[in-house]
Enzyme design. Structure first.
Site, PDB file in Angstrom:
ATOM      1  N   HIS A  53      30.910  54.653 -19.906  1.00 38.07           N
ATOM      2  CA  HIS A  53      31.475  56.009 -19.881  1.00 38.07           C
ATOM      3  C   HIS A  53      32.973  56.000 -20.207  1.00 38.07           C
ATOM      4  O   HIS A  53      33.743  56.793 -19.655  1.00 38.07           O
ATOM      5  CB  HIS A  53      31.234  56.683 -18.525  1.00 38.07           C
ATOM      6  CG  HIS A  53      29.791  56.895 -18.196  1.00 38.07           C
ATOM      7  ND1 HIS A  53      29.063  57.973 -18.649  1.00 38.07           N
ATOM      8  CD2 HIS A  53      28.916  56.147 -17.472  1.00 38.07           C
ATOM      9  CE1 HIS A  53      27.819  57.890 -18.211  1.00 38.07           C
ATOM     10  NE2 HIS A  53      27.705  56.780 -17.501  1.00 38.07           N
ATOM     11  N   ASN A 126      23.959  62.725 -15.432  1.00 38.22           N
ATOM     12  CA  ASN A 126      23.859  62.549 -16.880  1.00 38.22           C
ATOM     13  C   ASN A 126      23.241  63.796 -17.496  1.00 38.22           C
ATOM     14  O   ASN A 126      22.784  64.694 -16.783  1.00 38.22           O
ATOM     15  CB  ASN A 126      22.992  61.328 -17.233  1.00 38.22           C
ATOM     16  CG  ASN A 126      23.744  60.012 -17.129  1.00 38.22           C
ATOM     17  OD1 ASN A 126      24.973  59.974 -17.137  1.00 38.22           O
ATOM     18  ND2 ASN A 126      23.011  58.924 -17.036  1.00 38.22           N
TER      19      ASN A 126
END
Length: 485
Positions: A53, A126
């Site tokens: 990320h 997510n």
């Protein structure tokens, strides 16, 4: 009045570009603190990027309770319809580095920090409702296959598909990833999902298993494989630009929030484990229930300070919200805070974007450490001293707790044919939407065509288990893209 230019200790500097040297052409002098100060700070500007990320965008906003769910959760920020809570959301890709393209085929992170009156709540989600693994020990192995080959330092289709086809519980997430949902048109036009199962409780001591959904009010929009690839070359910061410019223009994106719930009895009767991160809960059996809406309406003033230094962890909870026994979630409770300590230092919660809105972090034994800048609790003893009264706030506990029996044992959640069931159902759902089955097969074939022939054969077999038609479509296009001798 304009600010006065200074060095790091506040001394005014009359000429920022002048350097001290011997004469007009002689060597520089080490005593030139302005130069040394500037270069030394420049050398230390970068901090470790997130191991996953790394590339992300963020914005502030507000969450509002729209519907009463106090029968499920007694968290204070949910106790009144109309109640508002300030939030910060960070979107991200997963596998790429800081300079990678926003439009890469990848899941998207969707992490939101709620600055509540009972502390910060981090919902670290997510844009896909499932994930590739359910055994936490596989995570480092899996992520390595999605990044770079240690010899060539290139993305490697053999590594990518070798892992996935030998760990078949991944198939549901891979179906989502290689559909057009794997390339969202923007962060504004995608949903967020808890994926994991959580436990929420009410003031009666009752608790429920919960899945959370953030549904985009902008609708879902996606890119084709070719559109995503073109944007990766022409505008790799496409999603960052889209989010920032829309908020700056007053076009504030919003998401409506829903939960699905199960009782412990329902969970025992379900045909899948509620702790299995590769499975979704069917909406017909476990209906969606609305509880709120959040809107992003404020851009950060400084990307590094507020987005790069933002730190989220699923261990950051508030009373009446807690993790379930999902093993991947349990491992995340440790690893997220651990990586923040590595990246940002042990006092990362003192960074403004991470500070609780109450400002009332009081824990006398958690003191000192690098970059402790909040006063360090002054002269208060660094233990629970009997002569310094402290309030220990109480809240209602669950009357009915989960009970676990068994010896410590190694457990590997091996794949079975049942892991293909929901992937097959997804394949059938895609038929309802024009060209979506064909796009999925095409996207897989384009990616897998870069792998060696034995790996390609495993890819074809993997998707044939989902549905023979899917396997045939992928095989046909792989052989067209990479003909065999």
């Amino acid at each position: 009045m304009a600010p006065t230019f200074t060095n790091s200790n506040g001394q005014p500097i009359p000429e920022p570009f002048a350097t001290q040297r011997v004469g007009q052409h002689g060597p520089l002098l080490l005593q030139d603190f302005n130069l040394i100060d500037s270069l030394a700070h420049f050398d230390r500007e970068r901090i470790p990027e997130r191991v996953v990320h790394a590339k992300g965008s963020g914005a502030y906003g507000v969450f509002e309770v729209t519907d009463d769910i106090t029968d499920v959760c007694a968290a204070k920020f949910l106790d009144t319809v109309g109640k508002k809570t300030r939030i910060f959301t960070r979107f991200s890709t997963v596998g790429g580095e800081l300079g990678s393209a926003d439009t890469a085929r990848d899941p998207r992170g969707f992490a939101t920090k709620f600055y509540t009156e009972e502390g910060n709540l981090d919902l670290v989600y997510n844009n896909t409702p499932v994930f590739f693994i359910r055994d936490p020990s596989k995570f480092p192995h899996f992520i390595h296959t999605q990044k770079r080959n240690p010899e060539t330092h290139l993305k490697d289709a053999n590594m990518f598909w070798d892992y996935l086809t030998t760990n078949e519980e991944s198939v549901h997430q891979v179906m989502v990833l290689f559909s057009d949902r794997g390339t969202p048109a923007s962060y504004r036009e995608m949903n967020g999902y808890s994926g994991h199962t959580y436990k929420w409780s009410n003031n009666k001591g009752e608790w429920f298993y919960v899945q959370v959904h953030f549904i985009s009010d902008q609708g879902i929009k996606t890119l084709t494989n070719e559109e995503a690839g073109s944007l990766a070359g022409s505008n790799p910061d496409y999603a960052q630009e889209d989010l920032f410019k829309n908020i700056a223009a007053g076009n504030y994106p919003s998401w409506t929030c829903y939960i699905q719930t199960m009782t412990e009895a329902q969970a025992k009767e379900a045909e899948f484990s509620v702790f299995d991160l590769t499975k979704v809960w069917p909406h017909g059996k476990y209906p969606m229930r609305r509880f709120g809406k959040f809107t992003l309406n404020e851009n950060p003033k400084n990307y590094f300070a507020e987005v790069e230094q933002a730190a989220f962890s699923p261990a950051h909870t508030v009373p009446h919200m807690e993790p379930s026994a999902d093993p991947v979630l349990q491992s995340r409770l440790f690893s997220y805070a651990d990586t923040h300590r590595h990246r940002l230092g042990t006092n990362y919660t003192q960074i403004p974007v991470n500070c609780p809105v109450t400002g009332a972090v009081f824990n006398p034994h958690m003191r000192d450490g690098a970059m402790n800048v909040n006063g360090n609790l002054g002269n208060h003893p660094n233990y629970l001293a009997s002569d310094k009264p402290i309030e220990f706030k109480q809240f209602s506990l669950q009357e009915d707790q989960e009970v676990w029996h068994g010896a410590a044992t190694p457990f590997h959640w091996k794949a079975t044919p049942a892991d293909f069931k929901q992937a097959t159902e997804l394949w059938k759902v895609l038929k309802k939407y024009p060209n979506q089955q064909e796009h999925l097969a095409h996207n897989v074939a384009v990616h897998a065509s870069a792998a060696d022939a034995p790996i390609q054969d495993r890819v074809i077999a993997y998707f044939t288990k989902v549905h023979p038609d899917l396997g045939d479509l992928i095989k046909k296009e792989i052989l067209e893209l990479s003909p065999r001798k």
